[in-house]
Design an enzyme around this catalytic site. Structure first.
Site, PDB file in Angstrom:
ATOM      1  N   LYS A   1       0.687  -1.298   0.039  1.00 11.52           N
ATOM      2  CA  LYS A   1      -0.090  -0.082   0.138  1.00 11.52           C
ATOM      3  C   LYS A   1       0.870   1.183  -0.154  1.00 11.52           C
ATOM      4  O   LYS A   1       2.122   1.313   0.466  1.00 11.52           O
ATOM      5  CB  LYS A   1      -0.923   0.042   1.359  1.00 11.52           C
ATOM      6  CG  LYS A   1      -2.066  -0.881   1.239  1.00 11.52           C
ATOM      7  CD  LYS A   1      -2.901  -0.830   2.270  1.00 11.52           C
ATOM      8  CE  LYS A   1      -4.014  -1.946   2.436  1.00 11.52           C
ATOM      9  NZ  LYS A   1      -5.028  -1.589   1.467  1.00 11.52           N
TER      10      LYS A   1
ATOM     11  N   ARG B   1     -10.653 -11.306   1.500  1.00 10.64           N
ATOM     12  CA  ARG B   1     -11.323 -12.508   0.921  1.00 10.64           C
ATOM     13  C   ARG B   1     -10.629 -13.847   1.117  1.00 10.64           C
ATOM     14  O   ARG B   1     -11.182 -14.809   1.178  1.00 10.64           O
ATOM     15  CB  ARG B   1     -11.868 -12.186  -0.393  1.00 10.64           C
ATOM     16  CG  ARG B   1     -10.359 -11.960  -1.205  1.00 10.64           C
ATOM     17  CD  ARG B   1     -10.957 -11.021  -2.674  1.00 10.64           C
ATOM     18  NE  ARG B   1     -10.817  -9.932  -2.434  1.00 10.64           N
ATOM     19  CZ  ARG B   1     -11.130  -8.658  -3.331  1.00 10.64           C
ATOM     20  NH1 ARG B   1     -11.263  -9.067  -4.531  1.00 10.64           N
ATOM     21  NH2 ARG B   1     -11.140  -7.219  -2.880  1.00 10.64           N
TER      22      ARG B   1
HETATM   23  N1  BES Z   1      -8.279  -3.782   4.019  1.00  9.70           N
HETATM   24  C1  BES Z   1      -8.412  -3.164   2.845  1.00  9.70           C
HETATM   25  C2  BES Z   1      -9.446  -2.649   2.447  1.00  9.70           C
HETATM   26  C3  BES Z   1      -9.641  -1.151   2.928  1.00  9.70           C
HETATM   27  C4  BES Z   1      -8.682  -0.133   2.234  1.00  9.70           C
HETATM   28  C5  BES Z   1     -10.389  -0.517   4.011  1.00  9.70           C
HETATM   29  C6  BES Z   1      -8.822   1.210   2.787  1.00  9.70           C
HETATM   30  C7  BES Z   1     -10.499   0.543   4.512  1.00  9.70           C
HETATM   31  C8  BES Z   1      -9.940   1.538   3.901  1.00  9.70           C
HETATM   32  C9  BES Z   1      -8.301  -4.534   1.970  1.00  9.70           C
HETATM   33  O1  BES Z   1      -7.474  -5.647   2.284  1.00  9.70           O
HETATM   34  C10 BES Z   1      -7.753  -4.187   0.518  1.00  9.70           C
HETATM   35  O2  BES Z   1      -6.521  -3.769   0.383  1.00  9.70           O
HETATM   36  N2  BES Z   1      -8.689  -4.171  -0.370  1.00  9.70           N
HETATM   37  C11 BES Z   1      -8.189  -3.832  -1.772  1.00  9.70           C
HETATM   38  C12 BES Z   1      -8.829  -4.830  -2.723  1.00  9.70           C
HETATM   39  C13 BES Z   1      -8.128  -4.498  -4.208  1.00  9.70           C
HETATM   40  C14 BES Z   1      -6.791  -4.855  -4.364  1.00  9.70           C
HETATM   41  C15 BES Z   1      -8.939  -5.324  -5.200  1.00  9.70           C
HETATM   42  C16 BES Z   1      -8.732  -2.273  -1.977  1.00  9.70           C
HETATM   43  O3  BES Z   1      -9.695  -2.054  -1.733  1.00  9.70           O
HETATM   44  O4  BES Z   1      -7.990  -1.529  -2.427  1.00  9.70           O
HETATM   45 MN    MN Z   2      -5.670  -5.353   1.736  1.00  9.01          MN
END
Ligand code: BES
Ligand code: MN
Ligand code: ZN
Length: 501
Positions: free
Chosen positions: A279, A353
Site C-alpha cells: 500500500k 477475501r
Molecule cells: N483492508 C483493505 C480495505 C480497505 C482499504 C479498508 C482502505 C478501508 C480503507 C483490503 O484488504 C484491501 O486492501 N482491499 C483492496 C482490494 C483491491 C486490491 C482489489 C482495496 O480495496 O484497494
Molecule cells: Mn488489503
C-alpha cells in the site's frame, strides 16, 4: 467506562439532587411549565434575553443558583420549533450536543428529561451516544491527563406521567447498556496498535472474554489450519513473523442445546500492509483497524452474553497479518482453498477475501442457521457508501435476512445498505490459470469482493457486511474505531431471539 443509568418516575424533579437537568425542548414555556412551574420564569427570561438559540445541535446552560431547587443547572437542548418536522436525525444531533456539553463542562451527573413520545428510541440513543461521546482509549498512555478522561458517571432518566411505564423501559435500557459494553470492547481492540494487537493477542482476548462471560473459546493454530486445507488463509499469513491463528468462540444458551447457531465470521487482519502489492505509505497506520470485523464479532458476543439471549452463537476469527517479505506470497501465486477451489492471487492486497473464504468453508461444520461475515474488505465500499452505511450483500433467497439486519441498523442508527450480488459481476473474477482470481477490474470493487465470497457460501444462508467505511473514522492523528456494526448486529440478534423458533 460503563455509565450508570437509572429511571426516576414522575415526581417533583426539583427535589432531585443533581448537577444538571437536560431538557430536550420544542416549546420552552409549555414544557417547562409542565415539568416544574417554578422554572418557567427561568426559561422566559432566557428567551427574552434572546441568549438562547433554537437551532438543533445547539444547547444552552442556565444556572439555577438562588432558585428553590436541588438541581444546580438546566441544559436546554432545542429539538426545533415544529414538532411535526422533527426527525430522528434531529434527535440524534440534539443528544450528541447534550453529551458533548456535559463532557466539556465536566459535569458528573445529570437527569435527562425524556419527551413523552418516542421514549424507547430516545433511551437507546441517550445510552449509545453517551457511551460514544465519553469514550477514551488510554491503554497506551504512561500518564492520563484530564483531557483524556471524562468525569461523568451517573445519569437519571426522567419519565413524565404521559410517557411509558418505567418497567417497560427497563428492557431497552438493559439492551442498550449491554450493546454499549460490546461496542466499548470492539473500540478498545480496534484502537490497540498492531504491535500489541497481534493474532495471538486477539486469541487471548477471546479467551478472556469467554471465561468472563461463561462461553467457550478455542484457538486453531496455523499448522492445524493448513492440515485442514486452508491454503488461502495460510498464503496470506506466510509473509509475517506473527503466527496466524483461527479463533473460535461459542455461546450456547438456546433452550434447545442442539439448536443451530448464528455464526459470525470476522476479518482479523491485525495489520494490512498490502503484502508484496504494498500500500502507499500515507495513512497506512490506519490498517491496524483491518481487524475491526473480528473485534465486532467479540463485541456482539459480549452483548449477547450480557443479555443472556436464548440462542446459540458461534464466532470465528481468521487472524493474521498481511506483510511483505522473502516468504510472502507473490502476485500470480496460485493456492488451493479449503473448498478445493483454486485461486490466482493477482493482488496480495486483496487478502481479506482469502482468509475469509477458508473460514467460510470451515463454518459449514456448525450447520449454521445463518452465517454473517463482517469485514473491512474494500476501499471501493468507502467510495460507494462513504462513512454512513456498511454494505450488505445476500443472495435473493436471503433477502428477508438482509431486511431484518437493515432494520436493526435503522433502529440503532448503525446502518447498512443493500448492494447487488448479480451473476454479471462474477465474470470479473475469471482467471487464465486457476479456477478464479482474487480480484476483478477497477469497477465495482466491493461487489466483486462479495462475489468472491459467495463462491464459498453456497451451503447455508449467508449475509456479508463490508464495513470498510464505518468501522473507524480516518484522520491523521485522529483516526479511531467506532465500534460499528456491533449495535446493528446485537439488535438483530435481540430481534431474532424474540421470534419463536
Ligand atoms: N483492508 C483493505 C480495505 C480497505 C482499504 C479498508 C482502505 C478501508 C480503507 C483490503 O484488504 C484491501 O486492501 N482491499 C483492496 C482490494 C483491491 C486490491 C482489489 C482495496 O480495496 O484497494
Ligand atoms: Mn488489503
Ligand atoms: Zn485488508
Amino acid at each position: 467506562m460503563a455509565l450508570d443509568f437509572k429511571y426516576v418516575a414522575d415526581k417533583d424533579i426539583s427535589a432531585l439532587e443533581t448537577s444538571c437537568a437536560v431538557f430536550f425542548s420544542s416549546s420552552l414555556e409549555e414544557e417547562f411549565t409542565h415539568i416544574n412551574a417554578k422554572w418557567a420564569h427561568v426559561a422566559h427570561s432566557a428567551q427574552r434575553e434572546s441568549r438562547f438559540s433554537r437551532k438543533v445541535g445547539s444547547s444552552f446552560l442556565i444556572n439555577l443558583w438562588g432558585e428553590d431547587t436541588k438541581v444546580k443547572n438546566v441544559l436546554i437542548v432545542p429539538l426545533g420549533e415544529n414538532k411535526e418536522e422533527q426527525t430522528h436525525h434531529d434527535y440524534h444531533k440534539a443528544i450528541t450536543e447534550a453529551w458533548k456539553k456535559l463532557a466539556e463542562l465536566r459535569i458528573e451527573d445529570a437527569v435527562f428529561i425524556l419527551p413523552s413520545d418516542d421514549c424507547v428510541w430516545m433511551v437507546r440513543q441517550i445510552v449509545l451516544v453517551g457511551e460514544h461521546v465519553l469514550y477514551n482509549y488510554n491503554d497506551m498512555r504512561s500518564k492520563i491527563s484530564d483531557d483524556h478522561t471524562s468525569t461523568f458517571s451517573k445519569a437519571w432518566l426522567f419519565v413524565s406521567k404521559q410517557g411509558p411505564k418505567t418497567d417497560s423501559l427497563d428492557g431497552v435500557l438493559k439492551e442498550s447498556m449491554s450493546i454499549a459494553a460490546g461496542i466499548s470492547l470492539t473500540k478498545d481492540l480496534g484502537n490497540a496498535p498492531a504491535n500489541i494487537c497481534t493474532p495471538y493477542y486477539l486469541s487471548l482476548r477471546a479467551k478472556a472474554l469467554s471465561s468472563e462471560m461463561g462461553m467457550t473459546a478455542n484457538t486453531i493454530s496455523l499448522e492445524q489450519a493448513k492440515e485442514m486445507g486452508m491454503g488461502a488463509f495460510a498464503a496470506v499469513s506466510q509473509g509475517s513473523k506473527e503466527p496466524a491463528c483461527l479463533i473460535e468462540i461459542s455461546y450456547k444458551n438456546s433452550p434447545n442445546k442442539n439448536d443451530s447457531p448464528y455464526v459470525l465470521v470476522g476479518k482479523g487482519v491485525t495489520f494490512d500492509s498490502g503484502g508484496i502489492s504494498i500500500k502507499p505509505s500515507a495513512c497506512m497506520d490506519e490498517m491496524k483497524f483491518d481487524m475491526c470485523g473480528a473485534a465486532a464479532v467479540l463485541g456482539v458476543m459480549k452483548a449477547v452474553a450480557l443479555l443472556k439471549l436464548p440462542i446459540n452463537v458461534v464466532g470465528i476469527i481468521p487472524a493474521t497479518e498481511n506483510m511483505p517479505g522473502g516468504c510472502a506470497t507473490r502476485p500470480g501465486d496460485i493456492v488451493k482453498t479449503m473448498s478445493g477451489q483454486t485461486v490466482e492471487i493477482l493482488n496480495t492486497d486483496a487478502e481479506g477475501r482469502l482468509i475469509l473464504c477458508d473460514a467460510l468453508t470451515y463454518v459449514e461444520r456448525f450447520s449454521p442457521k445463518v452465517v454473517v461475515d463482517i469485514a473491512t474488505l474494500t476501499g471501493a465500499c468507502v467510495v460507494a457508501l462513504g462513512n454512513e452505511a456498511a454494505a450488505i450483500y445476500t443472495r435473493p433467497e436471503d433477502y428477508s435476512i438482509r431486511n431484518d439486519i437493515v432494520s436493526a441498523g435503522e433502529k440503532t442508527l448503525d446502518r447498512a445498505w443493500p448492494m447487488p450480488l448479480w451473476e454479471e459481476y462474477q465474470e470479473q473474477l475469471k482467471s487464465k490459470f486457476a479456477d478464479f482470481a482474487n480480484i476483478g477490474t477497477r469497477w465495482g470493487g466491493s461487489v466483486t469482493a462479495a462475489c468472491f465470497l459467495s463462491r464459498f457460501t453456497r451451503n447455508y444462508k449467508w449475509a456479508h457486511l463490508d464495513i470498510a467505511g464505518v468501522a473507524w473514522v480516518s484522520g491523521q492523528g485522529t483516526a479511531e474505531a467506532t465500534g460499528r456494526p456491533v449495535a446493528m448486529l446485537s439488535q438483530w440478534l435481540i430481534s431474532q431471539s424474540n421470534v419463536v423458533s
